[in-house]
Design a protein around this motif. Structure first.
Motif, PDB file in Angstrom:
ATOM      1  N   ILE A   1       0.878  -1.174   0.000  1.00 12.40           N
ATOM      2  CA  ILE A   1       0.000   0.000   0.000  1.00 12.40           C
ATOM      3  C   ILE A   1       0.910   1.217   0.000  1.00 12.40           C
ATOM      4  O   ILE A   1       1.846   1.303   0.807  1.00 12.40           O
ATOM      5  CB  ILE A   1      -0.913   0.003   1.245  1.00 12.40           C
ATOM      6  N   GLU A   2       0.655   2.147  -0.911  1.00 17.96           N
ATOM      7  CA  GLU A   2       1.548   3.302  -0.988  1.00 17.96           C
ATOM      8  C   GLU A   2       0.758   4.606  -0.959  1.00 17.96           C
ATOM      9  O   GLU A   2      -0.401   4.663  -1.376  1.00 17.96           O
ATOM     10  CB  GLU A   2       2.406   3.243  -2.255  1.00 17.96           C
ATOM     11  N   LEU A   3       1.419   5.635  -0.441  1.00 17.70           N
ATOM     12  CA  LEU A   3       0.843   6.978  -0.454  1.00 17.70           C
ATOM     13  C   LEU A   3       0.856   7.463  -1.895  1.00 17.70           C
ATOM     14  O   LEU A   3       1.880   7.422  -2.571  1.00 17.70           O
ATOM     15  CB  LEU A   3       1.667   7.907   0.443  1.00 17.70           C
TER      16      LEU A   3
ATOM     17  N   TYR B   1      -4.261   6.970  -0.809  1.00 15.26           N
ATOM     18  CA  TYR B   1      -3.462   5.752  -0.919  1.00 15.26           C
ATOM     19  C   TYR B   1      -3.946   4.916  -2.105  1.00 15.26           C
ATOM     20  O   TYR B   1      -5.065   5.082  -2.587  1.00 15.26           O
ATOM     21  CB  TYR B   1      -3.582   4.919   0.362  1.00 15.26           C
TER      22      TYR B   1
ATOM     23  N   TYR C   1      -9.168   2.372   3.420  1.00 10.80           N
ATOM     24  CA  TYR C   1      -7.881   2.388   4.124  1.00 10.80           C
ATOM     25  C   TYR C   1      -8.065   1.956   5.579  1.00 10.80           C
ATOM     26  O   TYR C   1      -7.269   1.180   6.118  1.00 10.80           O
ATOM     27  CB  TYR C   1      -7.264   3.785   4.050  1.00 10.80           C
TER      28      TYR C   1
END
Length: 251
Positions: free
Chosen positions: A217-219, A225, A242
């Motif tokens: 999971i990435e910003l 996200y 999220y």
């Protein structure tokens, strides 16, 4: 001959087929046009030969009677037969759809057949009852172990383990599987209810993902996200999604 009511018998037990055929001998205005023992053959018979009435067993291998309903081009009047299934029986009664609880007598059989012949004269109302029955059965509280999909003339049985993620597509849901993409005419709400929450997470109003297919999971943007999947697909994650993911992975 041309005025006879056409009947098909679909049951995986030959004895059950023979009982229906024997009971029908008392009805000279009925013509048996086909018998078969599984759902695949049954769909082909119904779509091609178009019987007026079908005696349909629910518990069959490969495709069961209820799964067949969603794959038909046009629904005939159906008399369901089943061993005891409390939820199914309640669904039949609520939606005015007749059924035969095995074992059944000639008298009970005749009653169901008479009702079916009356329903033939009001197919619009009957079709609404069938759609209502499908909706009622969709509420059954159980997790799926497979999804049956019809793509043109091909019928596919998709094990739940083969599904990577699901994507909302108007009135359909796109199943992204190990073997490609398939459309199923169901809602995301249906799948959210019937997929085991230990294995699947709804990360966005348009996406449900198999948890072990999430790579990271990435910003993405400020306070936004996205999920990177093992096939490098990138899916948006809503704020609610999220929170669900955090709860899921913190369990």
């Amino acid at each position: 001959m041309g005025n006879k009511t056409k009947v098909a018998i679909i049951d995986d037990e030959k004895l059950a087929q023979d009982i229906v055929a024997n009971y029908l001998k008392a009805h000279e205005d009925i013509e048996i046009i086909a018998k078969c023992s599984n759902g695949f053959e049954g769909i082909k018979i119904i779509n091609e030969q178009k019987p007026d009435i079908v005696f349909l067993d629910i518990q069959m291998p490969k495709i069961n009677g209820f799964e067949m309903l969603e794959l038909l081009d046009e629904t005939p009047v159906i008399i369901f037969s089943t061993a005891f299934d409390q939820y199914a029986l309640k669904a039949f009664e609520v939606n005015a759809t007749d059924y035969l609880l095995k074992p059944y007598s000639q008298e009970r059989f005749n009653e169901a057949l008479s009702k079916a012949i009356i329903q033939l004269k009001n197919k619009d109302k009957y079709n609404k009852n069938i759609q209502s029955l499908i909706s009622h059965l969709d509420e059954k509280p159980e997790y799926l172990d497979r999804v049956v999909v019809k793509d043109k003339q091909k019928i596919s049985i998709i094990p739940i383990d083969d599904i990577k993620y699901l994507e909302a597509q108007d009135d359909y849901v796109m199943l992204n599987t190990s073997h490609g993409k398939l459309l199923k005419q169901k809602t995301m709400k249906y799948f959210e209810r019937h997929l085991n929450p230990k294995d699947f997470v709804r990360i966005h109003r348009s996406y449900i993902v198999k948890s072990d297919f999430i790579k990271q999971i990435e910003l993405f943007e400020k306070e936004s996200y996205r999920a990177i999947l093992k096939d490098e697909s990138k899916l948006p994650i809503s704020k609610t999604g999220y929170d669900k993911l955090k709860n899921f992975f913190n369990q």
